[in-house]
Design an enzyme around this catalytic site. Sequence first.
Site, short mmCIF file in Angstrom:
data_model
loop_
_atom_site.label_atom_id
_atom_site.label_comp_id
_atom_site.label_asym_id
_atom_site.label_seq_id
_atom_site.Cartn_x
_atom_site.Cartn_y
_atom_site.Cartn_z
N ALA A 118 0.89 -1.12 -0.02
CA ALA A 118 -0.01 -0.16 0.09
C ALA A 118 0.96 1.26 0.00
O ALA A 118 0.27 2.34 0.25
CB ALA A 118 -0.94 -0.06 1.25
N HIS A 217 -0.86 7.00 4.97
CA HIS A 217 0.63 6.64 5.20
C HIS A 217 1.48 7.79 4.72
O HIS A 217 1.57 8.22 3.52
CB HIS A 217 1.06 5.40 4.57
#
Length: 266
Positions: A118, A217
């Site tokens: 990801a 993130h």
Amino acid sequence: MNHRPRKVALIGWGAIGRVVGGALAAGEVPGAELAGIVDNRPLGDAVPAPQLTVEQAIAACDLVVEAAGQGVVREWGEAVLASGTDLLVASTGALTDEELAKRLLATGPGRVYFTGGAVGGLDLLQAVRAMGPLGEVTLTTTKLPATLEQPWMDEETLARLRTATAPVEVMSGTARDVPARFPRSANVAASVALATGDLDAVRVRVVADPAAAHTSHVIEASGPHGSYRFEVRHLPDAANPATSQVVPYAVLRSLAALAGRRGQIL
């Protein structure tokens, strides 16, 4: 020149495995074909390939894709590689166990591969690292509180997560510590550490945010040659909000490269 398709076995028929397996079965990865699926539940006739044991998968295939969690890498990684079968690891958090990582890298003749999942920018961090060590690397991961609940949490911590009305820091530590505590939610931390080459140098914050429509993130790194910042925001997978929708497609991208897709660098 004709190349024999790579026979792929998939361990795990969950949110990641179903997408990867469906694409393989539909012929969407040139040079690769789905030969079997390993899962600890009986899958019946609803799957597009035979259900196998791990031992059968190792014997029948030349590439095993792990899509079922860190425990699979710990239990079966060395056996897969020792048989001569290659292994593509999605749950990179398992590699925060440095002894396991050393054994996997030393075991053969099969080869072990990792996928970034990801997060992006890992190729650039690897290139920068080749010029010299990075002085500081931080990762901040923000997810919905329910996806971060863990069996080791006490009632006070769980209550703080369940009643949060604003972002709450759940844990702060290194890329060595955090993936072990959040095995389904912090593989990104291990991926960043693999790219930068130092588990202890990557500082990780895990944040629970009840308003987090996206999983985010944020990677920040600096060193003598420059500074770098990457931010990604993904929709969580509807069936498994602990993972992002993009993860199986990152696995498929890695599979396409391993199957010998020609004409691409990135």
